[in-house]
Write a protein that holds these residues in place. Structure first.
Motif, PDB file in Angstrom:
ATOM      1  N   VAL A 101       0.865  -1.177   0.000  1.00  0.00           N
ATOM      2  CA  VAL A 101       0.000   0.000   0.000  1.00  0.00           C
ATOM      3  C   VAL A 101       0.904   1.229   0.000  1.00  0.00           C
ATOM      4  CG1 VAL A 101      -1.758   1.300   1.273  1.00  0.00           C
ATOM      5  CG2 VAL A 101      -1.774  -1.186   1.356  1.00  0.00           C
ATOM      6  N   LEU A 122      -1.779  -0.341  -4.656  1.00  0.00           N
ATOM      7  CA  LEU A 122      -2.324  -1.401  -3.801  1.00  0.00           C
ATOM      8  C   LEU A 122      -1.795  -2.728  -4.312  1.00  0.00           C
ATOM      9  CD1 LEU A 122      -6.128  -0.673  -3.210  1.00  0.00           C
ATOM     10  CD2 LEU A 122      -4.287  -0.553  -1.545  1.00  0.00           C
ATOM     11  N   ILE A 145      -9.269   1.399   1.458  1.00  0.00           N
ATOM     12  CA  ILE A 145      -8.997   0.459   2.550  1.00  0.00           C
ATOM     13  C   ILE A 145     -10.311  -0.009   3.168  1.00  0.00           C
ATOM     14  CG2 ILE A 145      -8.069   0.305   4.907  1.00  0.00           C
ATOM     15  CD1 ILE A 145      -5.666   1.969   3.868  1.00  0.00           C
ATOM     16  N   TYR A 146     -11.226   0.923   3.375  1.00  0.00           N
ATOM     17  CA  TYR A 146     -12.541   0.541   3.900  1.00  0.00           C
ATOM     18  C   TYR A 146     -13.325  -0.272   2.871  1.00  0.00           C
ATOM     19  CZ  TYR A 146     -13.244   2.608   8.495  1.00  0.00           C
ATOM     20  OH  TYR A 146     -13.204   2.860   9.831  1.00  0.00           O
ATOM     21  N   LEU A 150      -9.401  -3.875   3.827  1.00  0.00           N
ATOM     22  CA  LEU A 150      -7.973  -4.130   3.986  1.00  0.00           C
ATOM     23  C   LEU A 150      -7.496  -3.687   5.364  1.00  0.00           C
ATOM     24  CD1 LEU A 150      -6.722  -2.726   0.554  1.00  0.00           C
ATOM     25  CD2 LEU A 150      -7.130  -5.120   1.153  1.00  0.00           C
ATOM     26  N   ASP A 151      -6.402  -4.266   5.798  1.00  0.00           N
ATOM     27  CA  ASP A 151      -5.753  -3.798   7.016  1.00  0.00           C
ATOM     28  C   ASP A 151      -5.019  -2.501   6.703  1.00  0.00           C
ATOM     29  OD1 ASP A 151      -6.558  -6.030   8.498  1.00  0.00           O
ATOM     30  OD2 ASP A 151      -4.759  -7.167   7.938  1.00  0.00           O
ATOM     31  N   TYR A 152      -4.788  -1.713   7.749  1.00  0.00           N
ATOM     32  CA  TYR A 152      -4.007  -0.495   7.550  1.00  0.00           C
ATOM     33  C   TYR A 152      -2.591  -0.872   7.131  1.00  0.00           C
ATOM     34  CZ  TYR A 152      -7.726   2.173   9.797  1.00  0.00           C
ATOM     35  OH  TYR A 152      -8.924   2.764  10.094  1.00  0.00           O
ATOM     36  N   PRO A 153      -1.943   0.009   6.365  1.00  0.00           N
ATOM     37  CA  PRO A 153      -0.582  -0.304   5.910  1.00  0.00           C
ATOM     38  C   PRO A 153       0.362  -0.560   7.085  1.00  0.00           C
ATOM     39  CG  PRO A 153      -1.415   1.696   4.870  1.00  0.00           C
ATOM     40  CD  PRO A 153      -2.406   1.310   5.920  1.00  0.00           C
TER      41      PRO A 153
END
Length: 188
Positions: A101, A122, A145-146, A150-153
């Motif tokens: 990311v 991404l 991301i939402y 996805l998980d935060y970077p």
């Protein structure tokens, strides 16, 4: 919610497919308007709320906002070295495949260098490009991301939690000591 949106959401949450597969199956999701719409569907909050002040003010503040956004991770103890990526516009051999990311800034060869384009990466793929500002890129990335669940970077957890909990007022409001200190400092 339309049937295709429900199917897409189900696929994202249950299967957690790679970004490249999502780009192939749902290319419309990777447009600015769809990022905003999907974020609203997922979070019941408007991502435009963050962009409104950005878009209504003069561009002379863009440099200041970019500096703040790039310094925020440093202030919060995050490592943004693999997140904010800068390459020269003459560098055609840069390999993004190892970037999970990131926000890409393509810089001119001028002295001092200027940003010629901004893009979002991404899972090693450029998913949105020709973004006008870093603030907008970060906002769109947060929406993706939402939208893609996805998980935060890695290395940017505090920065993205700051955006989530303080700027957007989403989720549990229990803050880590670093985030609480920054929030208190901003409210003074």
């Amino acid at each position: 919610m339309k049937l295709d949106q429900k199917l897409r959401r189900k696929e994202i949450v249950e299967e957690q497919p790679p970004g490249k597969r999502m780009m192939e199956r749902w290319p419309a999701l990777f447009t600015e308007s769809q990022v905003f719409a999907e974020f609203y569907r997922v979070a019941s909050q408007s991502l435009d709320r963050l962009l409104q002040p950005i878009n209504t003010q003069a561009n002379d503040i863009t440099t200041t906002r970019t500096a703040v956004l790039q310094c925020l991770p440093l202030h919060l103890g995050d490592d943004s070295s693999e997140f904010f990526i800068r390459v020269s516009d003459s560098d055609t051999n840069y390999d993004f495949t190892q970037v999970p990311v990131g926000v890409l800034s393509v810089m001119t060869e001028d002295t001092p260098p200027k940003i010629s384009s901004i893009a979002i990466i991404l899972e090693g793929n450029l998913v949105l490009d020709e973004i006008p500002t870093h603030a907008q890129a970060l906002c769109l990335l947060f929406g993706l991301i939402y939208a893609l669940h996805l998980d935060y970077p890695k290395g940017m957890k505090n920065t993205f939690e700051f955006i989530q909990k303080i700027l957007l007022n989403l989720g549990q409001q229990k803050l880590s000591p670093k985030l609480q200190t920054l929030k208190n400092a901003l409210l003074i």
